[in-house]
Design a protein around this motif. Structure first.
Motif, PDB file in Angstrom:
ATOM      1  N   HIS A  12       0.726  -1.165  -0.049  1.00  0.00           N
ATOM      2  CA  HIS A  12       0.027   0.093   0.023  1.00  0.00           C
ATOM      3  C   HIS A  12       0.968   1.306  -0.009  1.00  0.00           C
ATOM      4  N   ARG A  13       0.580   2.131  -0.650  1.00  0.00           N
ATOM      5  CA  ARG A  13       1.069   3.523  -0.570  1.00  0.00           C
ATOM      6  C   ARG A  13       0.885   4.117   0.718  1.00  0.00           C
ATOM      7  N   VAL A  14       1.596   3.934   1.747  1.00  0.00           N
ATOM      8  CA  VAL A  14       1.599   4.591   3.119  1.00  0.00           C
ATOM      9  C   VAL A  14       2.185   5.970   3.110  1.00  0.00           C
ATOM     10  N   ARG A  15       1.430   7.054   3.722  1.00  0.00           N
ATOM     11  CA  ARG A  15       2.146   8.356   3.615  1.00  0.00           C
ATOM     12  C   ARG A  15       2.232   8.937   5.023  1.00  0.00           C
ATOM     13  N   ARG A  16       3.307   9.787   5.223  1.00  0.00           N
ATOM     14  CA  ARG A  16       3.365  10.291   6.578  1.00  0.00           C
ATOM     15  C   ARG A  16       3.812  11.821   6.603  1.00  0.00           C
ATOM     16  N   VAL A  17       3.173  12.651   7.520  1.00  0.00           N
ATOM     17  CA  VAL A  17       3.728  14.137   7.568  1.00  0.00           C
ATOM     18  C   VAL A  17       3.742  14.460   9.150  1.00  0.00           C
ATOM     19  N   THR A  18       4.767  15.215   9.250  1.00  0.00           N
ATOM     20  CA  THR A  18       4.847  15.839  10.662  1.00  0.00           C
ATOM     21  C   THR A  18       4.710  17.517  10.312  1.00  0.00           C
ATOM     22  N   THR A  19       3.964  18.134  10.932  1.00  0.00           N
ATOM     23  CA  THR A  19       3.594  19.447  10.895  1.00  0.00           C
ATOM     24  C   THR A  19       4.872  20.404  11.477  1.00  0.00           C
ATOM     25  N   THR A  20       5.054  21.611  11.340  1.00  0.00           N
ATOM     26  CA  THR A  20       5.857  22.577  12.010  1.00  0.00           C
ATOM     27  C   THR A  20       4.890  23.714  12.537  1.00  0.00           C
ATOM     28  N   VAL A  96      -8.212   1.012   6.899  1.00  0.00           N
ATOM     29  CA  VAL A  96      -9.155   1.581   6.085  1.00  0.00           C
ATOM     30  C   VAL A  96      -8.555   2.647   5.173  1.00  0.00           C
ATOM     31  N   PRO A  97      -7.977   2.261   3.756  1.00  0.00           N
ATOM     32  CA  PRO A  97      -7.289   3.390   3.019  1.00  0.00           C
ATOM     33  C   PRO A  97      -7.765   4.776   2.894  1.00  0.00           C
ATOM     34  N   GLY A  98      -7.315   5.709   2.975  1.00  0.00           N
ATOM     35  CA  GLY A  98      -7.658   7.244   2.860  1.00  0.00           C
ATOM     36  C   GLY A  98      -8.150   7.723   4.204  1.00  0.00           C
ATOM     37  N   LEU A  99      -8.081   7.017   5.231  1.00  0.00           N
ATOM     38  CA  LEU A  99      -8.459   7.366   6.357  1.00  0.00           C
ATOM     39  C   LEU A  99      -6.892   7.740   7.243  1.00  0.00           C
ATOM     40  N   ILE A 111       4.438   8.700  17.466  1.00  0.00           N
ATOM     41  CA  ILE A 111       4.799   7.254  16.717  1.00  0.00           C
ATOM     42  C   ILE A 111       4.047   6.931  15.645  1.00  0.00           C
ATOM     43  N   LEU A 112       4.628   6.783  14.498  1.00  0.00           N
ATOM     44  CA  LEU A 112       3.803   6.345  13.037  1.00  0.00           C
ATOM     45  C   LEU A 112       4.444   4.862  12.792  1.00  0.00           C
ATOM     46  N   LEU A 113       3.063   4.055  12.721  1.00  0.00           N
ATOM     47  CA  LEU A 113       3.596   2.555  12.458  1.00  0.00           C
ATOM     48  C   LEU A 113       2.781   1.927  11.295  1.00  0.00           C
ATOM     49  N   SER A 114       3.297   1.312  10.212  1.00  0.00           N
ATOM     50  CA  SER A 114       2.601   0.702   9.265  1.00  0.00           C
ATOM     51  C   SER A 114       3.146  -0.536   8.809  1.00  0.00           C
ATOM     52  N   ASP A 115       2.316  -1.455   8.515  1.00  0.00           N
ATOM     53  CA  ASP A 115       2.773  -2.736   7.925  1.00  0.00           C
ATOM     54  C   ASP A 115       2.093  -2.589   6.405  1.00  0.00           C
ATOM     55  N   ASP A 116       3.167  -2.139   5.665  1.00  0.00           N
ATOM     56  CA  ASP A 116       2.672  -1.552   4.128  1.00  0.00           C
ATOM     57  C   ASP A 116       1.972  -2.697   3.280  1.00  0.00           C
ATOM     58  N   GLU A 117       2.544  -4.043   3.523  1.00  0.00           N
ATOM     59  CA  GLU A 117       1.869  -5.180   2.978  1.00  0.00           C
ATOM     60  C   GLU A 117       0.275  -5.366   3.461  1.00  0.00           C
ATOM     61  N   ALA A 118       0.317  -5.512   4.611  1.00  0.00           N
ATOM     62  CA  ALA A 118      -1.090  -5.688   5.265  1.00  0.00           C
ATOM     63  C   ALA A 118      -2.136  -4.483   5.040  1.00  0.00           C
ATOM     64  N   GLY A 119      -1.403  -3.288   5.076  1.00  0.00           N
ATOM     65  CA  GLY A 119      -2.451  -2.021   5.052  1.00  0.00           C
ATOM     66  C   GLY A 119      -2.794  -1.854   6.309  1.00  0.00           C
ATOM     67  N   VAL A 120      -2.145  -2.126   7.339  1.00  0.00           N
ATOM     68  CA  VAL A 120      -2.340  -1.677   8.768  1.00  0.00           C
ATOM     69  C   VAL A 120      -1.275  -0.708   8.924  1.00  0.00           C
ATOM     70  N   LEU A 121      -2.199   0.489   9.863  1.00  0.00           N
ATOM     71  CA  LEU A 121      -1.540   1.500  10.308  1.00  0.00           C
ATOM     72  C   LEU A 121      -2.005   1.981  11.756  1.00  0.00           C
ATOM     73  N   ALA A 122      -0.896   2.603  12.375  1.00  0.00           N
ATOM     74  CA  ALA A 122      -1.317   3.280  13.590  1.00  0.00           C
ATOM     75  C   ALA A 122      -0.322   4.438  13.994  1.00  0.00           C
TER      76      ALA A 122
END
Length: 247
Positions: A12-20, A96-99, A111-122
């Motif tokens: 899955h195409r997992v994206r991450r961002v941290t603001t300033t 859920v993609p897009g959430l 902490i941002l966590l992801s199993d990109d294959e399973a599509g599971v994020l935290a």
């Protein structure tokens, strides 16, 4: 074409961002891109900042899920948008993609966590208390329940108070070290301190998570970031993770 049982599974195409702090509508001392709705800022400014975040990262309106963070080890699985922050929790998990899952911080470890294959994020809020009482193992268990595997999980530790600056009493440092080994350190002043990211990295690796990346910025030292220890009241940064649907 028929897919064989041994064919590789597309990640899955997992994206991450941290603001300033920059680029928002909030006035001092929350200037300017405060995303926390519990720190005394003008609610209209916070709402405008949250709308801008959604727009900039390209998720559907209302599809960023926020938490009412309480320094616990509570984990909540979410399967759709929420009108209000999820009550009394310090970790969100979804498949859920897009959430988009958001964690707010101003010295604690996001902490941002992801199993990109399973599509599971935290997304996890790990302050001194939460990290000490086991929020990280609890969220790994919740991710496994949705099909993630620790050896496939990638972790990102966002900006937080560094060990060089996070000064605490010796008794507190010893107590946290007992529960989160690897976190006790000496500050740049030579006093007792805590490096929560070091302890969390060690804990994650002990749980089987091998890929741990870290943003080395210290919230206390870096004026482009919010820091409660440097000066309260202040705003909150957001660290966000989501699966890009490409729509």
């Amino acid at each position: 074409m028929t897919e064989t049982a041994n064919a590789p599974v597309a990640a899955h195409r997992v994206r991450r961002v941290t603001t300033t702090r920059a680029g928002g509508a909030s006035k001092a001392p929350y200037d300017t891109f405060n995303l926390g709705d519990h720190v005394g800022d003008d609610p209209a400014a916070v709402a405008a900042n949250r709308l801008r975040l959604e727009r900039e990262i390209g998720v559907e309106p209302g599809h960023v899920v926020w938490m009412e963070q309480i320094h616990s080890r509570n984990v909540t699985v979410v399967d759709g948008p929420r009108d209000e922050p999820v009550e009394a929790t310090d970790a969100l998990v979804t498949a859920v993609p897009g959430l988009a899952l958001a964690v707010l911080t101003a010295d604690c470890v996001p902490i941002l966590l992801s199993d990109d294959e399973a599509g599971v994020l935290a997304a996890v809020h790990a302050g001194r208390v939460g990290a000490r009482i086991g929020i990280v193992p609890a969220v790994i268990d919740a991710m496994r329940d949705l099909g993630a595997r620790p050896e496939r999980i990638g972790a990102f530790l966002g900006p937080a108070a560094s060990g060089a600056k996070y000064e605490v009493p010796a008794s507190m440092a010893a107590d946290v070290e007992q529960h989160l080994p690897g976190s006790r350190c000496r500050t740049e002043k030579g006093t007792d301190g805590l490096d929560l990211r070091a302890g969390i990295r060690r804990q994650l690796q002990g749980l089987g998570v091998a890929a741990v990346a870290e943003d080395p910025r210290c919230t206390i030292s870096d004026p482009t970031l919010f820091s409660h220890r440097r000066g309260a009241p202040t705003g909150r940064l957001a660290s966000v993770i989501w699966i890009d649907t490409g729509e």
